[in-house]
Structure formats: C-alpha cells, structure tokens
Write a protein that holds these residues in place. Structure first.
Motif, PDB file in Angstrom:
ATOM      1  N   TYR A  39      -7.144   0.610   0.999  1.00 27.35           N
ATOM      2  CA  TYR A  39      -6.068   1.569   1.264  1.00 27.35           C
ATOM      3  C   TYR A  39      -6.321   2.409   2.516  1.00 27.35           C
ATOM      4  O   TYR A  39      -5.556   3.329   2.799  1.00 27.35           O
ATOM      5  N   LYS A  40      -7.356   2.088   3.269  1.00 33.49           N
ATOM      6  CA  LYS A  40      -7.647   2.865   4.472  1.00 33.49           C
ATOM      7  C   LYS A  40      -7.211   2.143   5.746  1.00 33.49           C
ATOM      8  O   LYS A  40      -7.299   2.700   6.831  1.00 33.49           O
ATOM      9  N   ASN A  41      -6.753   0.926   5.615  1.00 33.65           N
ATOM     10  CA  ASN A  41      -6.495   0.133   6.821  1.00 33.65           C
ATOM     11  C   ASN A  41      -5.060  -0.370   6.900  1.00 33.65           C
ATOM     12  O   ASN A  41      -4.144   0.361   7.206  1.00 33.65           O
ATOM     13  N   GLY A  92       7.132   5.306   2.669  1.00 39.22           N
ATOM     14  CA  GLY A  92       8.112   6.385   2.664  1.00 39.22           C
ATOM     15  C   GLY A  92       9.493   5.919   2.261  1.00 39.22           C
ATOM     16  O   GLY A  92      10.455   6.685   2.313  1.00 39.22           O
ATOM     17  N   THR A  93       9.610   4.651   1.839  1.00 39.19           N
ATOM     18  CA  THR A  93      10.913   4.075   1.504  1.00 39.19           C
ATOM     19  C   THR A  93      11.554   4.783   0.314  1.00 39.19           C
ATOM     20  O   THR A  93      12.743   5.146   0.346  1.00 39.19           O
ATOM     21  N   LEU A  94      10.794   4.968  -0.756  1.00 37.47           N
ATOM     22  CA  LEU A  94      11.328   5.621  -1.947  1.00 37.47           C
ATOM     23  C   LEU A  94      11.826   7.021  -1.623  1.00 37.47           C
ATOM     24  O   LEU A  94      12.972   7.376  -1.932  1.00 37.47           O
ATOM     25  N   LEU A 116       3.305  14.926   0.520  1.00 36.82           N
ATOM     26  CA  LEU A 116       2.952  13.524   0.339  1.00 36.82           C
ATOM     27  C   LEU A 116       1.433  13.407   0.208  1.00 36.82           C
ATOM     28  O   LEU A 116       0.694  13.886   1.077  1.00 36.82           O
ATOM     29  N   PHE A 117       0.986  12.771  -0.864  1.00 36.38           N
ATOM     30  CA  PHE A 117      -0.444  12.526  -1.028  1.00 36.38           C
ATOM     31  C   PHE A 117      -0.720  11.094  -0.598  1.00 36.38           C
ATOM     32  O   PHE A 117      -0.317  10.143  -1.256  1.00 36.38           O
ATOM     33  N   VAL A 122      -2.252   4.116   8.433  1.00 33.69           N
ATOM     34  CA  VAL A 122      -1.158   3.226   8.818  1.00 33.69           C
ATOM     35  C   VAL A 122       0.111   3.608   8.056  1.00 33.69           C
ATOM     36  O   VAL A 122       1.204   3.706   8.631  1.00 33.69           O
ATOM     37  N   LEU A 123      -0.034   3.854   6.752  1.00 36.31           N
ATOM     38  CA  LEU A 123       1.126   4.221   5.951  1.00 36.31           C
ATOM     39  C   LEU A 123       1.608   5.632   6.289  1.00 36.31           C
ATOM     40  O   LEU A 123       2.810   5.908   6.237  1.00 36.31           O
TER      41      LEU A 123
END
Length: 359
Positions: A39-41, A92-94, A116-117, A122-123
C-alpha cells in the motif's frame, strides 16, 4: 545494503535474526512497510491493478452512500460543522460521488470537513485530483479528527488490517507464525500454548485443527472511532466482506493481478486480506455506547435505499449505456457476486435511525 534488498529478503533476514513472526507482523510488513509495502507504492485498484472495489464498478454506489449520509446528517439536526472521515479512500472515487450528489442537500457540503486516512502517496495524488476542490485534510492517525460530530465511511478498509491466527492443537491453542523451512517461508506453530480463556467463548471448544482469526487491529481501530462518535455524535459505516458471528475458519488470502496468489510467495507484490469479524467489531462499538444495527448484505442495503430506481434513471438518461448499467447493477447487488459476500455494518450514537439496514 538494506536498500538493495527485496521485502522478501528483509523478512527472511528478520526471521533468521529474531525467529518466526506472527501473521499480523507479516501482514503489516507486506502491506505497509515504509518503502516496499504493497500500500506504499503502486495503485492497486481498477482493471490494471489487482482488484476492483464497488465505487470503481459504478457511480451508483457512491451516490447512494451520499444519500445515506445526508439522511443521517438531517437526523442529527443538520449540524453546521461536522467531520466526514473516509478510511482508505482509494482513488477518491467513492467520496467524489458522495460529494457530487450531496451538493443537492442544502448545507451538507458546506458543513462537511473532509478528512482522508491514506498512506499510499500514489493514491493520495489521485484523491487530490478528484477531491482537491473540497480542501480535504489527510490524516496520519485514525483518530485525528476535530470535536465536531463525526460521520465515518470505510469501504473495504477493515479487511486489510493485520490479523493473528490461532490453531487448535491437542488440548491447547497455538499461534500460527511465518518462519523458514529449508530456506523458504512457511507457516508453522508457536510451541507456546495459548490459554483458551483468552479466546472468544464461541471458538474455545472447536475441533482439533480449527483456525481462529483475531482481528485485533480492526478492533483497536473500531474502539478509537467508537469512542469519538460516542463523545461527539455521529455514525460509522463500514462495508466489507466478512461474517456476522465470531467463528473459526481460515480466510487469509492474497490477490495479485485479479487472481488468487500464495500469500508467502512475493511479499509486497500482492494484496493480503482476511474476512472481517463484524460480531467482534459490534461488541467493541456497543461497549463504547453506540447502537449497532443488524448486519445487512450489501445487495439488500443498496436495493432498500434505491439503487434500482437510480439505475433506471441513469439508463433513461444514457440509453446507449443501458447494458453497462445493468451489468454494474448486477455486480453490486446479485447474491452470487458482491450482493451477499459484502456486508454493511452501521453503528450510531443513540437516537439515530439509519436507512437501509436492519431486519
């Protein structure tokens, strides 16, 4: 040098140095290692990623979540300032769909302070593209919120939190660990027995070989959120795959490139997750003083709050997209797809009556 090593090599080195590690430690390293964690890349979502979440299937999902949140806000007497916190917002779609539809409710968007947490840079960049106009605050801690009323949204968040596994042996339970066998990562058991009294009553008498998964990290997050909501007012909405009664059974899985993978094979290259024990989360929320609604299948929840009508309206406005809209609708609500596997968990401060959930 450590910087030259893969995450697998770093994990193997840690095992050789310190001995076998718990499943929770292994999952934590695989998913959130500061440099090499999954989840970091890269962006794991969508057709080019490893999995597709409900908001990526159709805008209808986020729009109906927005309707659900507006209804709660109205029941809370429309506070002029409240925190809207999303855990693990993906691209961020939802939240983009939520904020677009909630603009129709006078006062909601202006009152909402978006938090946002997220840990993936990238996200975060993707979220900024879609949500920057709402001036979001990226929280580094789950409970980094103001003293305003709090509405929490967590879609496919709790399943990614590390779990511990315990295996029933002859007369005792033992924690399952990741170690090395013939130089390769392998599952094994700690020789130290675990007293049955520390496990939930529902699983203590399980047969030999049974596996119990303890979502300790998920319960900790729920405890912190529930304490905030109990003190400040509001609600927690969590949608995920899981089960409604604490039970035994192994659900740890790895997914890479839309296919199941060996969870030990390529640390940091696959998404690791486990089914959520909503029973345990409900007990934590109840202990904090919240009212927990009966767990509801996603398909039933969406139908109750109007996804059928929304799909029909979209099809009328976009006749050429009718087939795609019907496909998306089926994916979200059909029992054999996401409709029954995914559950909707809602915990609120006393007095609120959330729509779409319950018997």
């Amino acid at each position: 040098m450590a910087d030259d090593k893969s995450l697998g090599e770093l994990i193997d080195l840690q095992i050789r140095t310190n001995g076998p590690m718990s499943i929770a430690t292994y999952m934590g390293l695989c998913l959130t290692h500061p440099r090499l964690g999954y989840y970091k890349n890269a962006d794991p979502l969508g057709a080019k990623g490893d999995f597709i979440t409900a908001p990526e299937v159709s805008q209808m999902f986020g729009e109906l979540i927005g309707f659900f949140l507006v209804n709660l806000w109205q029941q809370m007497n429309e506070p002029r300032s409240f925190t809207l916190l999303e855990l693990g917002p993906g691209r961020g779609t939802l939240m983009s769909d939520v904020m677009r539809v909630t603009k129709r409710a006078e006062g909601f968007a202006n009152a909402a302070h978006l938090q946002l947490f997220e840990t993936n840079p990238v996200l975060k960049a993707e979220q900024d593209k879609r949500l920057g106009q709402y001036l979001p605050y990226w929280a580094d801690e789950i409970d980094a919120v103001s003293d305003d009323p709090l509405l929490v949204v967590a879609n496919e968040f709790f399943d990614a939190l590390p779990i511990r596994q315990f295996v029933k042996g002859e007369g005792a339970w033992h924690e399952r660990q990741v170690g090395l066998r013939d130089g390769k990562r392998a599952f094994g058991l700690s020789p130290t027995p675990i007293p049955a009294e520390i496990l939930p009553e529902e699983v203590r008498d399980a047969p030999m070989g049974a596996i119990y998964e303890a979502g300790i990290a998920a319960s900790d997050v729920m405890a912190r959120l529930a304490a905030r909501v109990a003190a400040q007012g509001g609600a927690i909405l969590a949608i995920d795959y899981g089960y409604g009664r604490t039970q035994t059974g192994e659900t740890l899985q790895a997914v890479a490139r839309h296919a199941y993978a060996d969870p030990l094979a390529e640390p940091g290259e696959a998404d690791l997750s486990a089914h959520v024990d909503f029973d345990a989360l409900g007990k934590v929320a109840t202990a904090a003083g919240l009212v927990v609604q009966p767990l509801t299948p996603q398909g039933l929840f969406l139908k109750r709050i109007g996804i059928g009508e929304r799909a029909a309206a979209l099809a009328r406005a976009n006749p050429s997209e009718m087939g795609n809209i019907e496909t998306a609708l089926k994916r979200l609500i059909a029992p054999e797809q996401m409709g029954d596997l995914f559950k909707v968990f809602v915990a609120t401060s006393p007095g609120l009556k959330p729509i779409g959930v319950g018997a």
